[in-house]
Design an enzyme around this catalytic site. Structure first.
Site, PDB file in Angstrom:
ATOM      1  N   ARG A   1       0.732  -1.072  -0.002  1.00  0.00           N
ATOM      2  CA  ARG A   1       0.034   0.034   0.045  1.00  0.00           C
ATOM      3  C   ARG A   1       0.902   1.222   0.095  1.00  0.00           C
ATOM      4  O   ARG A   1       2.209   0.994   0.242  1.00  0.00           O
ATOM      5  CB  ARG A   1      -0.893  -0.214   1.352  1.00  0.00           C
ATOM      6  CG  ARG A   1      -0.520   0.040   2.362  1.00  0.00           C
ATOM      7  CD  ARG A   1      -1.064   0.217   3.654  1.00  0.00           C
ATOM      8  NE  ARG A   1      -1.944   1.409   3.699  1.00  0.00           N
ATOM      9  CZ  ARG A   1      -1.741   2.571   4.789  1.00  0.00           C
ATOM     10  NH1 ARG A   1      -0.421   2.379   5.438  1.00  0.00           N
ATOM     11  NH2 ARG A   1      -2.599   3.586   4.874  1.00  0.00           N
TER      12      ARG A   1
ATOM     13  N   GLU B   1       5.343   6.564   1.092  1.00  0.00           N
ATOM     14  CA  GLU B   1       6.031   5.327   1.512  1.00  0.00           C
ATOM     15  C   GLU B   1       5.444   4.264   0.569  1.00  0.00           C
ATOM     16  O   GLU B   1       4.191   4.279   0.827  1.00  0.00           O
ATOM     17  CB  GLU B   1       5.638   5.203   2.960  1.00  0.00           C
ATOM     18  CG  GLU B   1       6.409   6.159   4.013  1.00  0.00           C
ATOM     19  CD  GLU B   1       5.869   5.735   5.404  1.00  0.00           C
ATOM     20  OE1 GLU B   1       6.597   6.608   6.218  1.00  0.00           O
ATOM     21  OE2 GLU B   1       5.071   5.292   5.529  1.00  0.00           O
TER      22      GLU B   1
ATOM     23  N   TYR C   1      -1.447  15.881  12.005  1.00  0.00           N
ATOM     24  CA  TYR C   1      -0.779  14.850  12.193  1.00  0.00           C
ATOM     25  C   TYR C   1       0.434  14.878  11.258  1.00  0.00           C
ATOM     26  O   TYR C   1       1.481  14.226  11.560  1.00  0.00           O
ATOM     27  CB  TYR C   1      -1.636  13.845  12.117  1.00  0.00           C
ATOM     28  CG  TYR C   1      -0.915  12.311  12.290  1.00  0.00           C
ATOM     29  CD1 TYR C   1      -0.132  12.243  13.341  1.00  0.00           C
ATOM     30  CD2 TYR C   1      -0.858  11.494  11.096  1.00  0.00           C
ATOM     31  CE1 TYR C   1       0.375  10.862  13.275  1.00  0.00           C
ATOM     32  CE2 TYR C   1      -0.304  10.216  10.988  1.00  0.00           C
ATOM     33  CZ  TYR C   1       0.558  10.065  12.079  1.00  0.00           C
ATOM     34  OH  TYR C   1       1.078   8.910  12.235  1.00  0.00           O
ATOM     35  N   LYS C   2       0.386  15.057   9.925  1.00  0.00           N
ATOM     36  CA  LYS C   2       1.212  15.003   9.068  1.00  0.00           C
ATOM     37  C   LYS C   2       2.220  15.990   9.064  1.00  0.00           C
ATOM     38  O   LYS C   2       3.307  16.033   8.480  1.00  0.00           O
ATOM     39  CB  LYS C   2       0.536  14.765   7.462  1.00  0.00           C
ATOM     40  CG  LYS C   2      -0.430  13.569   7.525  1.00  0.00           C
ATOM     41  CD  LYS C   2      -0.399  13.012   6.146  1.00  0.00           C
ATOM     42  CE  LYS C   2      -1.340  11.963   6.008  1.00  0.00           C
ATOM     43  NZ  LYS C   2      -0.671  10.366   5.967  1.00  0.00           N
TER      44      LYS C   2
END
Ligand code: FES
Lengths: 203, 316, 346
Positions: free
Chosen positions: C223, C265, C316-317
């Protein structure tokens, strides 16, 4: 003063459900001055928990002496009285190394004590589900600085100053069972010098 | 469904009158995927129009990819898979075999391993022994069998100080409490065998204060037989009949209704199927659903569980 | 050797760059014009020839420089690589998986010759020629996991399965999105994901764990995940947060296009044979906004995704302070035209 009720938090934050007696199975009990009361209450519910219990009290001063006597009166297999947890660690390592399956570990007192002894026990091979814990006493955390890895004991405010590298760290709920510490992260990394007013840590 | 390989039977060796060892190899002698001790494979058996699939623990060396070995006990009253293996499989037979899957792994953190086997339950431990030897981890193995003649494990177990055999016919009955008592901190115990033995070990563990995380039982078993029943496929309304010696999963497969699966023993969770309506009682035989989920009767594990009642509509 | 490797840095003067081919093959993570957590899982490997999905372990023009950067990070902080004692076998499984894949997929760069347990490994880009005995750690300069992950791009987490959960009991983590392996090693799936907001309530982790536990040998999956990083920095660890944190405040409308990077990622999941462990490689790809916008579809879409993103996720990021500048900059690439579905450029 009963088991502290902490507000719900993230999954890595430990919870301390309170001590439940498991009868006369072999046991190691560790408490500080405040936690000793939880051991006495445990014995009041089921006196047989003391039959095969090795009690380690990590508490200095007059309060420590009084608690040691009170615990002795419950007639456990033995009581070892140490001035603080650091002094008790070699003994705990030895007790854990010699323990047999079926041994319960009862922990009562500060978050630092519960975290540190749990980490020691898990490392010795004690399964996590053999550990009972109850929080007693003031709200203070054992914090690891994620930057220098130094551990600051008894942290009561957020943010706080790392006692090793001097960075100002904010107090996270993220907790490592392996290390027995909460994580502290630099609070002014992006804006050096801009530091929020310290607040007392709440349960 | 797991990926499969077409393998050839290269050895058939009766170990006892009831238990036979089979060895599988790749027809071109290609290396097979390695595995971990306790893993099983699902063997597909085309038995006279019925496609049977049974799970068997691998008993050969997990680090040896030259072949897979299993030991099969003939169950004359069973669903036919073991009879097929005993009656119709010979050297040279080609069968479809799944890749290995482990639902009964050793805990490598253990300071010591206590392995407890009853009867044909010795099979997963045979591969685990090799792994423990290779990793040089401390262990002891206790193997209980009714009689010398029936003890298939005797031919497969090494004769070492760590291996203890209890033959009840000789008056040597295994005492689970004695095996668990006084073991050092960090010991893990594993049991595989008849339900009675598993229960006895679990009880002894609980009595001695062993935490559940240190007690492991091989959870999956063969689907139990029962009375025939019918189910309804929610999407099509089709009715499917499940025979007394057939599992619901097998009946669905025979009717070409697609259901995912892996262990076929109620342990992996892959076949979990929703229930749209249930007038009657689901007989849950799996180890997957929680007690609350069982009571709610809104899910069923078709590889193991059966139904008794008027109408069961599956969310398929 | 057919492949070209960039001479570039991921710290200090930040000379990292993407060639035009590297931009075109960038694993752009958004398949539509909006984003929310999802368990967007596909089989791996598998994808168009030349894409980063084609092979098990993608080796690209950044390989040599990334391995140099990892060595620098490890020299400063060896605890970025950890393996609890019971994970050595999983380390050997991983070593085998990576060596076999690289030798098979890039035969002109890597070679593996086996004679029973006696192995011979050749890594031409890093000039390594190593003979060793498989399963004998004393014959390698490092433990098996550390040895092979010093030669493989991306972070690696080795997960041990027990009690119906996955425990992160080993890993090599030098290019992480702000989490500490040293702190998290030994945690279970829910514990190490605990700091992620919102996802718990949505039940994302229960589903993800169920999925991971069902991953079997011979079936791997992947993913994409993403975040934002200022400067092409691999080591955005919490350990060094006080060192790279100030850089986050250096974004201006003039420099944002080349200084703000999208960090993607490529996460994959593999069941390992001998240890029954799962390995979770997390490969990091970096591209600056202007390079991404050279593909018109990506420029439009990135603008829409970031403009409409939930503020909790922005926080959050970690790019809340720069969001307005980023969105304003990207607006120039968004003419309002519709975008085609899927992640690949038109
Ligand atoms: S197939 Fe594994 S539980 Fe049914």
């Amino acid at each position: 003063m009963p088991n502290t009720q902490f507000s719900p938090s993230i999954d890595s934050r430990p919870v301390y459900p309170g001590l439940t007696p498991h009868g006369a199975s072999p046991a190691i009990m560790v408490a500080d001055a405040e936690g000793a009361a939880a051991l006495r209450e445990l014995a009041a519910r089921d006196a047989s928990v003391m039959d095969r219990a090795q009690v380690v009290l990590a508490a200095g001063g007059a309060a420590g002496l009084a608690e040691a006597r009170a615990l002795q009166a419950l007639q456990p297999k033995g009581v070892s009285h140490e001035p603080d947890l650091a002094a008790a660690l070699p003994l705990l390592r030895r007790l854990l190394a010699e323990a047999r399956m079926g041994t319960r570990l009862y922990l009562a007192g500060s978050e630092g004590l519960i975290g540190q002894v749990s980490a020691l026990a898990l490392d010795a091979g004690l399964p996590a589900d053999a550990i009972e814990s109850e929080h007693r006493g003031p709200i203070a955390r054992r914090m690891q600085c994620v930057h220098c890895k130094g551990i600051t004991e008894g942290v009561t405010t957020d943010p706080f100053t790392c006692s090793h590298c001097g960075l100002t760290l904010f107090v996270r709920d993220h907790f490592s069972r392996r290390l027995g510490v909460f994580q502290g992260v630099c609070v002014d990394a992006e804006t050096p010098g801009i530091i929020p007013e310290p607040q007392e840590i709440r349960p | 469904m797991s990926r499969q390989m077409l393998l050839r039977v290269t050895e058939v060796e009766p170990l006892t009158p009831l238990v036979t060892r089979f060895r599988f190899e790749h027809p071109e002698r290609a290396a097979l995927p390695l595995f971990s001790g306790g893993a099983h494979v699902v063997v597909e058996m085309p038995d006279d129009g019925v496609l049977r699939r049974n799970a068997y623990s691998l008993i050969s060396d997990p680090y040896d990819g030259s072949g897979y070995e299993i030991a099969v006990r003939r169950e004359d009253t069973g669903r036919g898979g073991s009879r097929f293996m005993h009656g119709q499989v010979a050297t040279g037979t080609d069968l479809r075999v799944s890749l290995p899957l482990n639902l009964f792994a050793l805990d490598p953190r253990a300071k010591k391993h206590v392995l407890i086997a009853g009867g044909i339950g010795i099979t997963p431990f045979l591969a685990q022994l090799r792994q423990l030897e290779r990793l040089q981890q401390p262990y002891e193995l206790h193997y209980a069998a009714r009689s010398q003649a029936e003890a298939a494990g005797l031919k497969l177990l090494p004769q070492t100080a760590q291996v203890h055999v209890h033959i009840s016919e000789n008056g040597d009955r295994m005492d689970p409490g004695a095996l668990l008592e006084g073991q050092p901190i960090g010991t893990h115990a594993y049991v595989c065998g008849p339900e009675g033995l598993i229960a006895a070990v679990m009880d002894a563990g609980a009595r001695l204060g062993w935490p559940p995380s240190a007690l492991h039982a091989e959870a999956f078993a063969a689907p139990p037989p029962g009375e025939a029943f019918r189910v309804t496929i929610g999407s099509t309304g089709a009715e499917i009949e499940v025979g007394p010696h057939q599992s619901l999963l097998e009946a669905l497969e025979a009717a070409e209704v697609e259901v995912d699966w892996s262990c076929r023993g109620g342990a992996c969770g892959r076949c979990e199927t929703g229930v749209r309506a249930c007038h009657g009682r689901i007989e849950h035989h799996d180890h997957w659903l929680s007690p609350e989920e069982r009571a709610a009767q809104t899910k069923i594990m078709p590889c193991m569980s059966r139904f008794r009642g008027d109408r069961l509509v599956l969310d398929l | 050797m057919t492949k070209h490797f960039n001479d570039e840095t991921f710290r200090g003067d930040y000379t990292y760059y993407n060639s035009p081919e590297a931009i075109r093959r960038f694993p752009f993570p958004f398949d539509r014009d909006s984003y929310m957590y999802s368990v967007n899982i596909e089989q791996h490997p598998g994808g168009p020839a030349g894409s980063p999905f084609e092979y098990a372990f993608d080796v690209d023009e950044h390989y040599v420089a990334e391995m140099k950067d990892r060595a620098i990070t490890l020299a400063e902080d060896p605890l970025r690589c950890q393996s609890l004692p019971h994970m050595e076998l999983a380390g050997w499984d991983l070593l085998e998986l990576i060596m076999e894949a690289k030798a098979r997929d890039y035969p002109d760069l890597f070679g593996l010759h086996k004679d029973g347990d006696r192995w011979h490994w050749i890594n031409r880009p890093l000039r390594i020629d190593q003979r060793f005995t498989f399963l004998d750690a004393t014959t390698l300069p490092y433990g098996p996991m550390e040895y092979i992950t010093r030669q493989a791009q991306g972070d690696f987490a080795l997960l041990h399965e027990r009690e119906g959960n996955l425990w992160m009991d080993a890993g090599m983590v030098t290019s992480q999105a702000d989490w500490s392996l040293d702190f998290d090693v030994g945690m279970n799936f829910f514990e190490w994901h605990a700091p992620v907001p919102k996802a718990k309530k949505m039940g994302v982790f229960d589903k993800a764990l169920k999925f991971l536990l069902a991953v079997q040998q011979g079936q791997a999956y992947r993913r994409l995940n993403w975040t934002m990083t200022v400067n092409p920095r691999l080591d955005t660890s919490p350990e060094n947060y006080h060192k790279w944190g100030p850089e986050k405040r250096t974004i201006t409308p003039q420099n944002v296009g080349r200084k703000q990077f999208l960090r993607v990622e490529l996460q994959s999941f593999w069941r390992l044979p001998r240890s029954n462990a799962i390995v979770f490689p997390i490969r990091c790809y970096l591209a600056c906004l202007d390079d991404l916008a050279s593909q018109p579809k990506w420029g439009r879409r990135l603008h829409r995704v970031l403009r409409d993103l939930d503020p909790v996720l922005v926080e959050y990021k970690g790019f809340a302070v720069n969001r307005d500048i980023i969105v304003a900059h990207l607006a120039r690439y968004d003419d309002g035209a519709p975008t085609s579905p899927g992640i690949f450029p038109d």
